[in-house]
Design a protein around this motif. Structure first.
Motif, short mmCIF file in Angstrom:
data_model
loop_
_atom_site.label_atom_id
_atom_site.label_comp_id
_atom_site.label_asym_id
_atom_site.label_seq_id
_atom_site.Cartn_x
_atom_site.Cartn_y
_atom_site.Cartn_z
N LYS A 84 34.32 64.02 78.26
CA LYS A 84 33.99 64.35 77.02
C LYS A 84 33.94 63.01 76.23
N ILE A 85 32.69 62.65 75.57
CA ILE A 85 32.48 61.57 74.88
C ILE A 85 33.13 61.71 73.29
N ASN A 86 33.81 60.69 72.91
CA ASN A 86 34.37 60.64 71.64
C ASN A 86 33.54 60.03 70.67
N TYR A 87 33.06 60.83 69.46
CA TYR A 87 32.16 60.34 68.73
C TYR A 87 33.08 59.86 67.52
N ASP A 88 33.94 59.78 67.65
CA ASP A 88 34.85 59.32 66.25
C ASP A 88 34.69 57.81 65.94
N PHE A 89 33.72 57.59 64.85
CA PHE A 89 33.39 56.17 64.44
C PHE A 89 34.62 55.42 63.90
N THR A 90 35.73 55.99 63.64
CA THR A 90 36.64 55.21 63.14
C THR A 90 37.27 54.46 64.15
N ASP A 91 37.11 54.75 65.43
CA ASP A 91 37.72 53.89 66.43
C ASP A 91 37.13 52.48 66.39
N TYR A 92 35.73 52.60 66.31
CA TYR A 92 35.04 51.24 66.30
C TYR A 92 35.55 50.44 64.94
N VAL A 93 35.68 51.36 63.80
CA VAL A 93 36.04 50.56 62.57
C VAL A 93 37.47 49.90 62.62
N ARG A 94 38.52 50.71 63.62
CA ARG A 94 39.59 49.92 63.57
C ARG A 94 39.83 48.73 64.84
N GLN A 95 38.50 48.71 65.56
CA GLN A 95 38.69 47.51 66.47
C GLN A 95 37.75 46.31 65.37
N GLU A 96 36.88 46.81 64.69
CA GLU A 96 36.21 45.75 63.88
C GLU A 96 37.22 45.11 62.74
N ASN A 97 38.18 45.92 62.33
CA ASN A 97 39.35 45.49 61.51
C ASN A 97 40.21 44.59 62.34
N ASP A 213 38.56 17.17 66.78
CA ASP A 213 39.07 15.70 66.94
C ASP A 213 38.97 15.04 65.42
N GLY A 214 39.06 15.94 64.38
CA GLY A 214 38.65 15.03 63.26
C GLY A 214 37.50 14.88 62.73
N VAL A 215 36.54 14.77 63.71
CA VAL A 215 35.14 14.58 63.48
C VAL A 215 34.33 15.84 63.65
N ASN A 216 34.49 16.33 64.81
CA ASN A 216 33.81 17.59 65.27
C ASN A 216 35.04 18.83 65.15
N LEU A 217 34.56 19.98 64.94
CA LEU A 217 35.31 21.11 64.74
C LEU A 217 34.92 22.38 65.52
N THR A 218 35.82 23.24 65.76
CA THR A 218 35.56 24.56 66.53
C THR A 218 36.12 25.64 65.42
N LEU A 219 35.06 26.68 65.30
CA LEU A 219 35.81 27.92 64.47
C LEU A 219 35.53 29.15 65.50
N ARG A 220 36.72 29.94 65.57
CA ARG A 220 36.66 30.70 66.49
C ARG A 220 36.72 32.30 66.11
N CYS A 221 36.20 33.14 66.67
CA CYS A 221 36.13 34.73 66.23
C CYS A 221 36.29 35.46 67.30
N ALA A 222 36.87 36.68 66.98
CA ALA A 222 37.33 37.72 67.74
C ALA A 222 36.07 38.71 67.96
N VAL A 223 35.76 38.85 69.31
CA VAL A 223 34.44 39.62 69.60
C VAL A 223 34.49 40.89 70.58
N GLU A 224 36.00 41.31 70.79
CA GLU A 224 36.15 42.36 71.67
C GLU A 224 35.39 43.47 70.96
N GLY A 225 34.89 44.42 71.71
CA GLY A 225 34.02 45.51 71.23
C GLY A 225 34.81 46.71 71.80
N ARG A 226 34.52 47.82 71.02
CA ARG A 226 35.49 49.18 71.11
C ARG A 226 35.13 49.64 72.50
N GLY A 227 33.58 49.39 72.83
CA GLY A 227 32.94 50.06 74.32
C GLY A 227 33.00 48.70 75.07
#
Length: 275
Positions: A84-97, A213-227
């Motif tokens: 059975k497929i779960n069509y509850d969109f709030t699962d995806y909202v929780r993952q994005e949060n 290193d004080g000159v160059n920089l890395t910014l990181r993001c979470a990218v895990e998806g619900r599916g």
């Protein structure tokens, strides 16, 4: 685990070889890596133990697993399937949060301030991304182009990276979008940029190689998806945040450019309608 100061000369060569491989050394044996670094097998074994691994095989297994991260097929095989497929969109909202919260926890204000200064002060901005990273890169390019001149998305149509990177110069900024399933060319681009006097701003996931290193920089993001697919909602929000902070930092120049853009759009639309 930062052990760079504790490494011997041979271990530093070994570290350089692994970084050259973008830490994706799962296709090599310990002996092959040692040969490339011109060190002995015991030196290689000691190096991986110093990094916290019980053996090279443990590090090799982790590298293989990380190389597969971001693959929908791998995620599909490891996901429990239900009739059975779960069509509850709030699962995806929780993952994005969750992704947004994790991203926010890692993005200190001083990092954002440095990133905005890099975008503001660069002579030209070169944006590079491959596969899904190009989606985020295209959005960044579109926004920057509204606010300032000198932003380019690489590689340009009909050009190779070499033909574009020859234009990178001192005081430029290369923005590397470095999300999962990274191509090894990413590291080579960063080294070319630094050699030509440009700074590098890397935006990637939490497994992206660090570059702060004080000159160059890395910014990181979470990218895990619900599916089975990665999600780039947090990355898009970060780009939007950087653009908004840049507008505030620049001031009236952005309003002037946007006024010109709107004027040209109106002029072109009118002419197109009349034709």
């Amino acid at each position: 685990m930062n052990v760079q100061d504790e490494l011997s000369v041979g271990e530093r060569r070994l570290a350089a070889v692994i970084l050259e491989m973008e830490c994706n050394f799962s296709g090599f044996t310990a002996g092959e890596i040692a040969t490339r670094a011109q060190v002995s097998n015991p030196t290689a074994a000691r190096f991986f133990r110093r990094l916290g691994y019980e053996s090279y095989q443990q590090a090799h297994t982790q590298a293989r697993e990380r190389a597969q991260m971001g693959s929908p097929l791998v995620a599909l095989r490891s996901t429990e399937r239900h009739e059975k497929i779960n069509y509850d969109f709030t699962d995806y909202v929780r993952q994005e949060n969750h992704n947004l919260s994790r991203t926010a926890d890692d993005l200190a204000a001083d990092k954002l301030e440095r990133a905005v200064a890099m975008l503001r002060d660069a002579r030209r901005i070169w944006i590079v991304g491959f596969r899904n990273s190009m989606i985020v890169g295209s959005y960044l390019h579109n926004i920057l182009n509204l606010m300032r001149e000198g932003a380019a998305l690489l590689p340009r149509a009909g050009m190779t990276l070499g033909e574009d990177l020859v234009n990178v110069a001192e005081n430029d900024l290369v923005v590397l979008l470095s999300f999962r399933r990274r191509r090894p060319v990413r590291g080579r681009i960063a080294r070319v940029a630094q050699r030509r006097g440009a700074k590098v701003l890397q935006i990637g996931d939490f497994d992206a190689p660090p570059n702060d290193d004080g000159v160059n920089l890395t910014l990181r993001c979470a990218v895990e998806g619900r599916g089975i697919f990665d999600s780039y909602g947090a990355a898009m929000t970060l780009v939007n945040c950087l653009a908004s902070l840049l507008e505030q930092s620049v001031g009236g120049a952005v309003a002037s450019r946007l006024t010109q853009v709107e004027s040209l759009m109106e002029e072109i639309d009118v002419l197109a309608f009349k034709s």
